[in-house]
Design a protein around this motif. Structure first.
Motif, PDB file in Angstrom:
ATOM      1  N   ASN A 380       0.807  -1.229   0.000  1.00 28.30           N
ATOM      2  CA  ASN A 380       0.000   0.000   0.000  1.00 28.30           C
ATOM      3  C   ASN A 380       0.837   1.274   0.000  1.00 28.30           C
ATOM      4  O   ASN A 380       0.355   2.343   0.380  1.00 28.30           O
ATOM      5  CB  ASN A 380      -0.965   0.034   1.203  1.00 28.30           C
ATOM      6  N   TYR A 381       2.066   1.162  -0.441  1.00 29.70           N
ATOM      7  CA  TYR A 381       2.909   2.342  -0.616  1.00 29.70           C
ATOM      8  C   TYR A 381       3.204   2.526  -2.102  1.00 29.70           C
ATOM      9  O   TYR A 381       3.355   1.556  -2.855  1.00 29.70           O
ATOM     10  CB  TYR A 381       4.232   2.188   0.147  1.00 29.70           C
ATOM     11  N   PHE A 382       3.303   3.782  -2.512  1.00 27.55           N
ATOM     12  CA  PHE A 382       3.761   4.151  -3.853  1.00 27.55           C
ATOM     13  C   PHE A 382       2.887   3.513  -4.949  1.00 27.55           C
ATOM     14  O   PHE A 382       3.375   2.868  -5.873  1.00 27.55           O
ATOM     15  CB  PHE A 382       5.232   3.743  -4.039  1.00 27.55           C
ATOM     16  N   GLU A 383       1.598   3.715  -4.832  1.00 27.13           N
ATOM     17  CA  GLU A 383       0.669   3.121  -5.786  1.00 27.13           C
ATOM     18  C   GLU A 383       0.207   4.115  -6.850  1.00 27.13           C
ATOM     19  O   GLU A 383      -0.509   3.741  -7.779  1.00 27.13           O
ATOM     20  CB  GLU A 383      -0.545   2.565  -5.038  1.00 27.13           C
ATOM     21  N   GLU A 384       0.643   5.379  -6.725  1.00 30.71           N
ATOM     22  CA  GLU A 384       0.227   6.384  -7.705  1.00 30.71           C
ATOM     23  C   GLU A 384       1.051   6.263  -8.986  1.00 30.71           C
ATOM     24  O   GLU A 384       2.175   5.752  -8.986  1.00 30.71           O
ATOM     25  CB  GLU A 384       0.401   7.794  -7.114  1.00 30.71           C
ATOM     26  N   ASP A 385       0.491   6.744 -10.089  1.00 31.38           N
ATOM     27  CA  ASP A 385       1.172   6.641 -11.386  1.00 31.38           C
ATOM     28  C   ASP A 385       2.497   7.382 -11.404  1.00 31.38           C
ATOM     29  O   ASP A 385       3.435   6.973 -12.106  1.00 31.38           O
ATOM     30  CB  ASP A 385       0.261   7.190 -12.496  1.00 31.38           C
ATOM     31  N   ASP A 386       2.591   8.480 -10.659  1.00 28.91           N
ATOM     32  CA  ASP A 386       3.809   9.296 -10.695  1.00 28.91           C
ATOM     33  C   ASP A 386       4.851   8.836  -9.660  1.00 28.91           C
ATOM     34  O   ASP A 386       5.802   9.563  -9.370  1.00 28.91           O
ATOM     35  CB  ASP A 386       3.468  10.768 -10.474  1.00 28.91           C
ATOM     36  N   GLN A 387       4.682   7.634  -9.113  1.00 29.26           N
ATOM     37  CA  GLN A 387       5.621   7.134  -8.105  1.00 29.26           C
ATOM     38  C   GLN A 387       6.427   5.942  -8.615  1.00 29.26           C
ATOM     39  O   GLN A 387       6.823   5.065  -7.847  1.00 29.26           O
ATOM     40  CB  GLN A 387       4.862   6.755  -6.823  1.00 29.26           C
ATOM     41  N   GLU A 388       6.717   5.957  -9.880  1.00 27.16           N
ATOM     42  CA  GLU A 388       7.490   4.870 -10.485  1.00 27.16           C
ATOM     43  C   GLU A 388       8.899   4.792  -9.881  1.00 27.16           C
ATOM     44  O   GLU A 388       9.431   3.703  -9.639  1.00 27.16           O
ATOM     45  CB  GLU A 388       7.584   5.076 -12.000  1.00 27.16           C
ATOM     46  N   LEU A 389       9.530   5.955  -9.646  1.00 24.53           N
ATOM     47  CA  LEU A 389      10.867   5.945  -9.072  1.00 24.53           C
ATOM     48  C   LEU A 389      10.858   5.288  -7.697  1.00 24.53           C
ATOM     49  O   LEU A 389      11.723   4.450  -7.384  1.00 24.53           O
ATOM     50  CB  LEU A 389      11.420   7.369  -8.958  1.00 24.53           C
ATOM     51  N   GLN A 390       9.889   5.636  -6.850  1.00 27.43           N
ATOM     52  CA  GLN A 390       9.820   5.031  -5.522  1.00 27.43           C
ATOM     53  C   GLN A 390       9.676   3.515  -5.611  1.00 27.43           C
ATOM     54  O   GLN A 390      10.276   2.772  -4.819  1.00 27.43           O
ATOM     55  CB  GLN A 390       8.649   5.619  -4.711  1.00 27.43           C
ATOM     56  N   ARG A 391       8.881   3.054  -6.559  1.00 23.68           N
ATOM     57  CA  ARG A 391       8.704   1.604  -6.707  1.00 23.68           C
ATOM     58  C   ARG A 391      10.010   0.935  -7.117  1.00 23.68           C
ATOM     59  O   ARG A 391      10.313  -0.189  -6.705  1.00 23.68           O
ATOM     60  CB  ARG A 391       7.592   1.300  -7.725  1.00 23.68           C
ATOM     61  N   LYS A 392      10.817   1.623  -7.912  1.00 22.03           N
ATOM     62  CA  LYS A 392      12.119   1.069  -8.305  1.00 22.03           C
ATOM     63  C   LYS A 392      13.095   1.030  -7.139  1.00 22.03           C
ATOM     64  O   LYS A 392      13.951   0.151  -7.059  1.00 22.03           O
ATOM     65  CB  LYS A 392      12.732   1.915  -9.436  1.00 22.03           C
ATOM     66  N   LEU A 393      12.970   1.985  -6.227  1.00 21.31           N
ATOM     67  CA  LEU A 393      13.925   2.117  -5.136  1.00 21.31           C
ATOM     68  C   LEU A 393      13.626   1.195  -3.959  1.00 21.31           C
ATOM     69  O   LEU A 393      14.511   0.932  -3.142  1.00 21.31           O
ATOM     70  CB  LEU A 393      13.966   3.560  -4.637  1.00 21.31           C
ATOM     71  N   ARG A 394      12.415   0.708  -3.832  1.00 24.05           N
ATOM     72  CA  ARG A 394      12.073  -0.100  -2.664  1.00 24.05           C
ATOM     73  C   ARG A 394      12.841  -1.406  -2.670  1.00 24.05           C
ATOM     74  O   ARG A 394      13.160  -1.964  -3.718  1.00 24.05           O
ATOM     75  CB  ARG A 394      10.567  -0.348  -2.588  1.00 24.05           C
ATOM     76  N   LEU A 395      13.173  -1.899  -1.491  1.00 22.60           N
ATOM     77  CA  LEU A 395      13.927  -3.137  -1.361  1.00 22.60           C
ATOM     78  C   LEU A 395      13.020  -4.336  -1.616  1.00 22.60           C
ATOM     79  O   LEU A 395      11.807  -4.268  -1.399  1.00 22.60           O
ATOM     80  CB  LEU A 395      14.534  -3.239   0.033  1.00 22.60           C
ATOM     81  N   PRO A 396      13.580  -5.447  -2.058  1.00 23.31           N
ATOM     82  CA  PRO A 396      12.746  -6.618  -2.354  1.00 23.31           C
ATOM     83  C   PRO A 396      12.096  -7.200  -1.113  1.00 23.31           C
ATOM     84  O   PRO A 396      11.000  -7.764  -1.181  1.00 23.31           O
ATOM     85  CB  PRO A 396      13.728  -7.609  -2.999  1.00 23.31           C
ATOM     86  N   GLN A 397      12.769  -7.105   0.053  1.00 19.62           N
ATOM     87  CA  GLN A 397      12.202  -7.600   1.301  1.00 19.62           C
ATOM     88  C   GLN A 397      12.890  -6.917   2.467  1.00 19.62           C
ATOM     89  O   GLN A 397      13.962  -6.334   2.332  1.00 19.62           O
ATOM     90  CB  GLN A 397      12.376  -9.115   1.418  1.00 19.62           C
ATOM     91  N   VAL A 398      12.265  -7.005   3.650  1.00 21.83           N
ATOM     92  CA  VAL A 398      12.816  -6.339   4.825  1.00 21.83           C
ATOM     93  C   VAL A 398      13.969  -7.140   5.412  1.00 21.83           C
ATOM     94  O   VAL A 398      13.947  -8.370   5.427  1.00 21.83           O
ATOM     95  CB  VAL A 398      11.721  -6.130   5.892  1.00 21.83           C
ATOM     96  N   ASP A 399      14.970  -6.443   5.857  1.00 23.85           N
ATOM     97  CA  ASP A 399      16.080  -7.012   6.614  1.00 23.85           C
ATOM     98  C   ASP A 399      15.867  -6.556   8.058  1.00 23.85           C
ATOM     99  O   ASP A 399      16.020  -5.382   8.362  1.00 23.85           O
ATOM    100  CB  ASP A 399      17.408  -6.476   6.073  1.00 23.85           C
TER     101      ASP A 399
END
Length: 526
Positions: A380-399
């Motif tokens: 439920n984070y970065f679901e807007e169309d203009d948030q493509e960069l944020q989606r690229k930056l998110r980590l694959p899973q939590v450490d």
């Protein structure tokens, strides 16, 4: 007792948590992948340190390599080197206390800073009889850490103990002063930032956003932040909103280099404005300093649009380190600018409204975005169309180890660390080991029965540590066990095999130092 919510945490030490030792290196494995306690499990942030020099290996060096590094370090020392050497790491409050005590007693000493010389981690482990920071050595003799030094002082034996034995010919080369992590920023960088820092000193604008009571109540019920970044003004703007941005002061610096300089600037500020005895930070005096405007100037450089491609193509571990450091810097910046208090309302305004955000590579990010959206990869984070960069930056899973690296400026927050990206797993292992060593975070006893007390930090992010395991006490003991040493490790081993009573230790959300006056805009609905 405030819990961090699934969307945001925050200090920096700015505080240096109370712990008697900071662990250097232990036999830890590689990483695997009421309002207060239920409302905000994710408030936290802090300051991380800058890394200068090389990188350390993620595990213990082979024995032969240890000897080679030791000989190399010793061979560069001479009889003019100080008899007393303190092995220290950035952000270690007990390292600061040890150095302050030696200075008060007028004992000449040198410092080996493993933040500046990470390749000397192994030397610290081999020379000392323990794997903790600080380590105080007199020639080849290890006196121990701060507690041992304090005891010697109380017994009136400190001066005698810091005298070199006549037959001891071991000399340890200290880290050159210009390489110390908390040292002044390089002169060339200061010159490039000088004009921007002067502009920042005169720059006046209202950062943050105004909270609403309806938003607060909605969050209390749903725990969904629903942040409106369009109404929020970042802390690190280079010009007032509506004005044109000036040219970059450091146009050739990479994102990673800017983060390292920002870390170094923070450490310098903390070094200059912290009381080594109490760990308290004088934020009010800090805000009036020239160094503070240098920090703000560096922070403004992170907003450059040209950094987008660098961040998007950054390897996962380096990206993780980058955002740990930025989160800590943002919290530090926010506490110094807006002030902060404990209590659900103040933490909501600081982390969730949000008051604190940065422009990073042309994109606005809040503390909540970084912790929960990027580092914890929550849905439920970065679901807007203009948030493509944020989606690229998110980590694959939590450490889960990030929770011992993010510092929110509260007294119970983890210690500051040095996170470089090139050896992040080892650096996080060190952070967790130091956190676990503190009885204020993990306390296990067997009288009259086996009891495990853990800080509420674990409760705030329980799913990150144990997933859907039902036996919470046993599962937490299993997670903590690889990072523990000595008697604590032995008792934790028992807790993984037999029933254990689980107790939650209180989390202190007070900031460390004199309170900064609260910004009425970001903390008031009127």
């Amino acid at each position: 007792m405030l819990v961090r919510h699934v969307p945001c945490r925050t200090p920096p030490r700015v505080q240096v948590p109370i712990r008697s030792i900071c662990l250097v290196q232990s036999s830890v494995p590689p990483s695997s992948s009421s309002w207060s306690s239920s409302l905000l499990p994710a408030f936290r942030s802090g300051i991380a340190g800058a890394v200068a020099g090389g990188t350390a290996a993620s595990g213990a060096f082979p024995r032969s390599a240890n000897r080679q590094r030791r000989v190399m370090a010793t061979s560069t020392a001479t009889a003019t080197s100080p008899d007393v050497v303190v092995f220290s790491r950035p952000g270690c409050s007990f390292c600061a206390k040890a150095k302050a005590l030696l200075s008060r007693r007028q004992v000449r000493f040198g410092v080996v800073d493993v933040g500046a010389e990470p390749e000397r981690f192994a030397e610290a482990t081999e020379r000392g009889a323990m794997s903790t920071f600080p380590q105080i050595l007199v020639g080849s003799k290890c006196l121990g850490g701060f507690d041992a030094l304090k005891l010697l002082d109380e017994q009136g034996r400190l001066i005698e103990a810091t005298q070199r034995e006549p037959q001891d010919e071991v000399y340890i080369a200290p880290t050159p002063p210009e390489k110390i992590v908390a040292a002044t920023l390089p002169k060339a960088i200061q010159q490039q930032l000088l004009q921007r820092a002067e502009e920042m000193a005169n720059l006046q604008y209202q950062a943050g956003s105004k909270p609403t009571m309806s938003g607060f109540l909605r969050y209390a019920i749903t725990r969904s932040p629903r942040q409106d970044q369009s109404q929020n003004v970042p802390l690190n703007l280079a010009a007032a909103p509506g004005s044109s941005d000036p040219p970059a002061a450091l146009p050739n610096a990479s994102a990673e280099q800017l983060a390292a300089l920002l870390r170094q600037s923070m450490l310098q500020l903390l070094d200059n404005f912290s009381d080594p005895e109490s760990g308290d930070v004088n934020y009010v005096a800090m805000r009036q300093s020239a160094e503070w405007n240098l920090f703000r100037a560096l922070a403004s450089e992170l907003g450059q649009l040209r950094l987008q491609s660098q961040l998007a193509n950054m390897p996962t571990e380096e990206r993780k380190a980058f955002f740990i450091n930025i989160y800590n810097a943002m919290t530090f910046h926010g506490v110094t600018t807006f002030g902060r208090r404990s209590g659900a309302w103040y933490l909501y305004c600081f982390f969730i409204t949000p008051a604190v955000s940065y422009r990073v590579a042309g994109t606005q990010l809040s503390l909540d975005d970084i912790e929960h959206g990027l580092l914890r990869a929550q849905p439920n984070y970065f679901e807007e169309d203009d948030q493509e960069l944020q989606r690229k930056l998110r980590l694959p899973q939590v450490d889960p180890r990030i929770h011992m690296a993010l510092n929110c400026g509260a007294r119970s927050c983890p210690a500051i660390g040095v996170y470089s990206g090139k050896d992040l797993s080892h650096e996080l292992d060190t952070a967790v080991a130091g956190f676990v060593a503190d009885d204020g975070n993990v306390l296990i006893t067997d009288e009259p029965k086996l009891q495990l007390g853990v800080t509420e930090l674990f409760k705030m992010y329980l799913e990150d540590f144990i997933g859907d395991e039902k036996d919470t006490g046993k599962a937490l003991a299993q997670w903590i066990l690889p990072y523990a040493t000595g008697d604590k490790k032995e008792l934790l081993e028992r807790a993984t095999k037999q029933p254990v009573q689980l107790n939650w230790l209180p989390y202190d959300w007070d900031t460390n130092g004199p309170d900064v006056p609260l910004d009425s805009y970001v903390y008031s609905v009127f």
